[in-house]
Design an enzyme around this catalytic site. Structure first.
Site, PDB file in Angstrom:
ATOM      1  N   HIS A 154      14.505   8.214   2.457  1.00  0.00           N
ATOM      2  CA  HIS A 154      14.599   9.511   1.803  1.00  0.00           C
ATOM      3  C   HIS A 154      16.057   9.962   1.746  1.00  0.00           C
ATOM      4  CE1 HIS A 154      10.240   9.744   2.521  1.00  0.00           C
ATOM      5  NE2 HIS A 154      10.222  10.675   1.590  1.00  0.00           N
ATOM      6  N   LYS A 158      16.630  15.347   4.234  1.00  0.00           N
ATOM      7  CA  LYS A 158      15.302  15.425   4.859  1.00  0.00           C
ATOM      8  C   LYS A 158      15.453  15.566   6.372  1.00  0.00           C
ATOM      9  CE  LYS A 158      10.709  13.299   4.885  1.00  0.00           C
ATOM     10  NZ  LYS A 158      10.070  14.586   4.537  1.00  0.00           N
TER      11      LYS A 158
END
Length: 270
Positions: A154, A158
């Site tokens: 990600h 995040k």
């Protein structure tokens, strides 16, 4: 009549994606955009903030100021707890895409499903939820004879790891094999770890750049391996799924679903 949908965390990436998805829907409309009370976005035009042009809908800093049939919440655990309690007190359905709950927080959220329809999912992408179904089949066929590893990547912003989607994938595989993920999960390896146990499910996390979300589950047997993966190139895939879930919770003519805990697989009929 369009379903009126409120979106919390409107100043974030998912908030803007949800505004775009609602703008593309014939059955739902953005009726309220909510941010933190101290946000500089309070009072700004929601359409302009989302890059959709002037809408005439001002962003508000208090959920109590919102007019809605269904709330979509992609924020943070503490905020989601408060927003779910707000909806439960007013009999409003809620779609929750927040991840990173600890067990006590998740239990508190789900307790409200006794009074309202609540859709909680780690991922609202249609493709990811199809992968969940494929993983059940792969685990039944290959699981006892393969080492299982889950890799996810990600963007740098995040804050939780592994991702909620990766954990859900592990839960699907572990549940199919009759294992308890909390007992067999291995979250990273370093040093002299010794030989790998066949029963474990490994997780590896990558963070960097602007990766929207990549997930791969590997079933590694002697002589072959099977990989089931999903790569998201746009947050709109999650946003469209969340809007679909909101419409599903509201039901025909706002009759709505019965109170209960639902997930995206319920919405998709999987």
């Amino acid at each position: 009549m369009a379903i009126k949908v409120a979106v919390t965390g409107f100043g974030g990436r998912m908030g803007r994606a949800l505004a775009q998805a609602l703008g593309q829907s014939d059955a739902a409309e953005l009726s309220a955009a909510i941010v933190r009370p101290e946000s500089s976005l309070v009072g700004a035009d929601a359409g302009e903030v989302a890059g959709l042009g002037r809408s005439g809908l001002p962003i508000v800093g208090d959920l109590a100021q919102a007019d809605f049939d269904v709330l979509i919440d992609f924020t943070a655990p503490v905020a989601t707890l408060a927003n779910t309690a707000f909806c439960a007190a007013r009999g409003k359905p809620i779609v929750i895409g927040t991840t990173g709950f600890d067990p006590a927080q998740k239990a508190e959220v789900l307790a409200h499903a006794q009074s309202i329809p609540l859709c909680l999912a780690s991922n609202f992408s249609t493709g990811v939820n199809l992968c969940f179904k494929l993983l059940e089949t792969a685990a039944r066929v290959l699981g006892e004879d393969a080492d299982i590893e889950i890799v996810e990547a990600h963007h740098r912003h995040k804050v939780d790891a592994p991702s909620g989607t990766a954990i859900s994938m592990g839960e699907v595989v572990a549940g199919t094999l009759g294992r308890d993920l909390s007992e067999v999960a291995v979250y990273g390896r370093e040093g002299q770890t010794g030989a790998r146990s066949r029963d474990t499910i490994g997780f590896a996390t990558v963070r960097g750049g602007d990766v929207v979300g990549d997930h791969t589950v590997m079933f590694l047997a002697d002589g072959e391996r099977v990989e089931i993966g999903h790569k998201a190139s746009s947050r709109l895939s999650f946003a469209r799924g969340a809007v679909r879930a909101a419409l599903w919770l509201a039901g025909e003519g706002l009759a709505g679903r019965e109170p209960g805990h639902y997930d995206m697989r319920d919405v998709l009929g999987l």
